[in-house]
Motif scaffolding. Structure first.
Motif, PDB file in Angstrom:
ATOM      1  N   ASN A 192       9.172  -2.949 -13.570  1.00 54.79           N
ATOM      2  CA  ASN A 192       9.918  -1.681 -13.578  1.00 54.79           C
ATOM      3  C   ASN A 192       9.385  -0.746 -12.512  1.00 54.79           C
ATOM      4  O   ASN A 192      10.148  -0.069 -11.797  1.00 54.79           O
ATOM      5  N   GLN A 193       8.060  -0.682 -12.388  1.00 57.25           N
ATOM      6  CA  GLN A 193       7.444   0.198 -11.392  1.00 57.25           C
ATOM      7  C   GLN A 193       7.705  -0.318  -9.978  1.00 57.25           C
ATOM      8  O   GLN A 193       7.911   0.472  -9.053  1.00 57.25           O
ATOM      9  N   TYR A 194       7.723  -1.633  -9.813  1.00 62.80           N
ATOM     10  CA  TYR A 194       8.059  -2.203  -8.507  1.00 62.80           C
ATOM     11  C   TYR A 194       9.473  -1.780  -8.093  1.00 62.80           C
ATOM     12  O   TYR A 194       9.701  -1.324  -6.955  1.00 62.80           O
ATOM     13  N   GLU A 195      10.438  -1.907  -9.007  1.00 61.51           N
ATOM     14  CA  GLU A 195      11.818  -1.532  -8.693  1.00 61.51           C
ATOM     15  C   GLU A 195      11.935  -0.041  -8.405  1.00 61.51           C
ATOM     16  O   GLU A 195      12.641   0.380  -7.484  1.00 61.51           O
ATOM     17  N   HIS A 196      11.223   0.765  -9.196  1.00 67.40           N
ATOM     18  CA  HIS A 196      11.299   2.221  -9.044  1.00 67.40           C
ATOM     19  C   HIS A 196      10.788   2.663  -7.681  1.00 67.40           C
ATOM     20  O   HIS A 196      11.467   3.383  -6.942  1.00 67.40           O
ATOM     21  N   TYR A 197       9.573   2.237  -7.325  1.00 67.67           N
ATOM     22  CA  TYR A 197       8.966   2.699  -6.082  1.00 67.67           C
ATOM     23  C   TYR A 197       9.553   2.006  -4.858  1.00 67.67           C
ATOM     24  O   TYR A 197       9.451   2.532  -3.745  1.00 67.67           O
ATOM     25  N   SER A 198      10.179   0.840  -5.034  1.00 66.62           N
ATOM     26  CA  SER A 198      10.851   0.190  -3.910  1.00 66.62           C
ATOM     27  C   SER A 198      11.999   1.045  -3.402  1.00 66.62           C
ATOM     28  O   SER A 198      12.295   1.071  -2.201  1.00 66.62           O
ATOM     29  N   VAL A 199      12.660   1.750  -4.302  1.00 62.76           N
ATOM     30  CA  VAL A 199      13.811   2.572  -3.941  1.00 62.76           C
ATOM     31  C   VAL A 199      13.403   4.016  -3.658  1.00 62.76           C
ATOM     32  O   VAL A 199      13.777   4.599  -2.642  1.00 62.76           O
TER      33      VAL A 199
END
Length: 385
Positions: free
Chosen positions: A176-183
């Protein structure tokens, strides 16, 4: 400013299995990393109950209502002894199961032990089951603005090991954190990648899985707590996960996981649809229109404002239909508000909406945001008159 109409105070909502399969479980990260002192059945029952919390309208008296029929279906129980087994599972959950939560406080840590569901009520002649959460567990389940994780209930339903569930929740938190900070940005590239390839020490992993005093031989720990659960996760959830064992000296010191998301499955009837030129043309026109609108939405300043206010997640931004809906039906209303109150007026509105509702619980984000701005705009226009 009223956003969501109030239900009748004593209204009971018994959810069907079909609705449950579409639901998300939303929990604070402190609960994800806590020690679950329970076996798989109470843990799955807790996850099932949490998925039924409507955070737009938090349950009265911390209570949700389930159907016994759907509970048995969720747990895939069909034998004649299912009612007594259900009773035993509830009793075990109330007498033995608890979360041990560790939180930073001041110069040290604060420890909490919480029995999550202290009360359940049902009859032998009615399908309804009443589930009441402990008041101390509710802050970890509602009004979450940051440091929380969402995952699919349907993924949890297929996991048959306590360790599978614990690992899946933790891996979801990382991804979830990967997806959040990727964007959204705000992290260096190597930090973002670390969320997709998270590391955990064996000591921390043993604490989280409650295996400090069991599986002393690493070979058995590796098989029962890592390999077999990850095989289950790979087979039944949206993740594909591999791992590497990191040595320090002659001993295994930590584990590095590598998480990828599975591609979305195709429609079961796609072969028939591909033979229908009328269907294909309509589908192509609709998809082209949605893609154009979604492309505009991704570049819109309003999308960034929604992300900043946790009213939109990076995962939801991958939904072309959702983004197209925002661009077509919501952003024009934000333009109206901007004309009346400037961009700061839009920011203030979204900040207010965010303060009232938890972002990741929306079943239809575009519809929810459209309703909120439609109710607010007339007030602004009356004030200007």
């Amino acid at each position: 400013m009223s956003i969501i109409p109030k239900n009748e105070q004593n209204q009971k909502q018994v959810l069907t299995l079909n609705e449950l399969s579409k639901r998300k479980v939303v929990e604070h990260n402190s609960l994800i990393t806590s020690i679950a002192k329970m076996d798989k059945t109470p843990l799955k029952m807790f996850e099932l109950a949490v998925s039924c919390i409507n955070t737009e309208e938090p349950p009265k008296d911390n209570t949700v209502y389930l159907s016994k029929r759907d509970l048995f279906a969720f747990f895939n129980v069909s034998d004649n002894d299912k009612h007594s087994r259900f009773k035993q599972a509830v009793e075990k959950m109330q007498k033995q199961a608890f979360f041990q939560i560790k939180e930073e406080q001041g110069k040290g840590f604060k420890f909490k032990s919480i029995v999550p569901i202290p009360y359940a009520e049902w009859t032998d002649y009615n399908d309804e089951v009443k589930i009441e959460f402990h008041r101390e567990i509710m802050p970890y389940l509602i009004n979450l603005k940051k440091n929380f994780t969402q995952h699919a209930l349907s993924d949890i339903a297929e996991l048959n090991s306590k360790y599978s569930i614990i690992l899946y929740r933790w891996l979801s938190m990382q991804y979830n954190q990967y997806e959040h900070y990727s964007v959204k940005g705000g992290r260096r590239a190597e930090q973002v990648e670390a969320y997709r390839n998270p590391s955990i020490s064996i000591k921390e992993l043993r604490i989280m899985t409650d295996t400090v005093n069991s599986y002393k031989q690493f070979t058995r720990f590796n098989n029962d707590v890592l390999k077999t659960p990850l095989d289950e996760i790979n087979a039944h959830t949206s993740f594909n996960v591999t791992y590497n064992k990191i040595k320090k000296g002659r001993s295994i010191d930590s584990i590095v996981f590598h998480i990828t998301k599975k591609p979305v499955a195709r429609n079961d009837f796609y072969k028939l649809e591909e033979q229908d030129p009328i269907y294909l043309q309509d589908k192509a026109n609709k998809e082209q229109a949605e893609e154009l609108l979604a492309g505009k939405a991704l570049k819109s300043k309003y999308t960034k404002l929604l992300l900043d206010n946790m009213l939109l997640s990076p995962y939801e931004m991958t939904d072309t239909s959702l983004m197209a809906g925002l661009q077509a039906h919501v952003y024009p209303l934000y333009d109206e508000l901007k004309e009346l109150r400037g961009l700061n007026g839009v920011k203030d509105h979204l900040s207010y909406v965010s303060s009232k509702q938890e972002a990741y619980s929306k079943r239809n984000v575009a519809k929810y945001l459209k309703k909120a701005i439609e109710q607010y705009l007339p007030t602004v226009k009356r004030q200007d008159l």
